[in-house]
Enzyme design. Structure first.
Site, short mmCIF file in Angstrom:
data_model
loop_
_atom_site.label_atom_id
_atom_site.label_comp_id
_atom_site.label_asym_id
_atom_site.label_seq_id
_atom_site.Cartn_x
_atom_site.Cartn_y
_atom_site.Cartn_z
N VAL A 1 6.87 4.25 2.41
CA VAL A 1 7.13 5.46 1.48
C VAL A 1 6.34 6.57 2.64
O VAL A 1 7.24 7.50 2.76
CB VAL A 1 6.07 5.58 0.27
CG1 VAL A 1 6.27 7.14 -0.09
CG2 VAL A 1 6.75 4.76 -0.70
N ALA B 1 0.92 -1.23 -0.10
CA ALA B 1 0.16 -0.15 0.04
C ALA B 1 1.06 1.17 -0.12
O ALA B 1 0.37 2.41 -0.66
CB ALA B 1 -0.98 0.01 1.21
N GLY B 2 1.80 1.31 0.67
CA GLY B 2 2.94 2.52 0.70
C GLY B 2 3.43 2.68 2.03
O GLY B 2 3.52 3.99 2.19
N LYS C 1 10.35 -1.18 13.32
CA LYS C 1 9.74 -2.04 12.42
C LYS C 1 9.59 -3.29 13.28
O LYS C 1 10.30 -4.15 13.61
CB LYS C 1 10.41 -2.45 11.22
CG LYS C 1 9.72 -3.44 10.27
CD LYS C 1 8.61 -3.02 9.44
CE LYS C 1 8.26 -4.02 8.41
NZ LYS C 1 7.25 -3.59 7.62
N GLU D 1 6.56 1.32 12.02
CA GLU D 1 5.86 0.67 10.72
C GLU D 1 5.33 -0.72 10.91
O GLU D 1 6.03 -1.82 11.13
CB GLU D 1 6.55 0.68 9.46
CG GLU D 1 5.97 0.12 8.03
CD GLU D 1 7.03 0.26 7.09
OE1 GLU D 1 6.72 -0.40 5.88
OE2 GLU D 1 8.14 1.11 7.06
N GLY D 2 3.97 -0.90 10.42
CA GLY D 2 3.57 -2.45 10.66
C GLY D 2 3.78 -3.10 9.65
O GLY D 2 4.35 -2.95 8.56
#
Length: 226
Positions: free
Chosen positions: A17, A13-14, A39, A108-109
């Site tokens: 980014v 999905a991004g 992470k 971040e998942g």
């Protein structure tokens, strides 16, 4: 101290980014505020290496990514291949430590909001259990509206503190395509979650200036004051 989870509707999905764009934004425009990246789980080569390359982080690899598995699979499957268990207390303790040392922590998942992190828990469960304010990344493509609605419903069912939606152009998109495939007003109306803006397609995702500029176009003030 500010902590934010970035998740998405799917694997590509991004999330990375948006995570790197936000980190670049805060490091560029608010250099006095320290930023850490986390992470919690990673399967396969990817984000922790990019984080260190982009930001020359002082964080050791195991602090950026406490649980790492070699196979690019869902964590419970990757862990099973290595005959390992997934102990979420390790990334949780890492997060607690980072919160004590940094002004902002971006988490971040893995995969999407509904992706498994153990045999019993999903990313949505982690967001709820850890009490994380969350942003949802929705890729601009045909079907984006339905993906956004379904993931917001999942977030509500799980008790996630979902603060906003960011639309992301995973490929070059025209203004017409964005308006027709991922209309912000319609998504906001259907989900009652604010759309903070659109990330343009970034051909070079290692250009910190471009990343910071892209994040600067988002309605971050409304999000941060919510």
């Amino acid at each position: 101290m500010f902590t934010l989870l970035i998740t998405g509707t799917d694997t590509d999905a991004g999330k990375t980014v948006l995570t790197t764009a936000l980190a670049a934004y805060w490091r560029t425009y608010f250099p006095s505020q320290s930023v850490a990246l986390l992470k919690p789980l990673q399967s396969g080569v990817g984000d922790r290496e990019l984080y260190r390359e982009l930001f020359a982080l002082n964080q050791p690899p195991e602090e950026i990514n406490p649980l790492y598995f070699q196979a690019p699979l869902a964590p419970p499957l990757a862990a099973e291949l290595e005959q390992r268990s997934i102990d979420l207390s390790l990334p949780w303790q890492t997060l607690v430590k980072l919160r004590q040392s940094y002004d902002r922590v971006l988490v971040e998942g893995v995969g999407g909001l509904g992706s498994p992190i153990t045999w019993e828990l999903t990313v949505a469960d982690l967001a709820r259990d850890w009490g994380l304010a969350t942003l949802l990344v929705v890729p601009v493509k045909l079907g984006a509206i339905g993906q956004a609605v379904a993931n917001v419903a999942l977030a509500r069912q799980a008790g996630v503190n979902l603060k906003g939606i960011v639309l992301n152009c995973v490929q070059p998109r025209s203004e017409t395509e964005i308006a027709q495939w991922a209309p912000a007003d319609l998504i906001t109306n259907l989900t009652q979650i604010p759309v903070l803006g659109v990330l343009p397609y970034l051909g070079d995702r290692t250009n910190l200036a471009q990343l910071a500029a892209a994040a600067a176009q988002l309605d971050l003030e409304a999000f941060l004051s919510a």
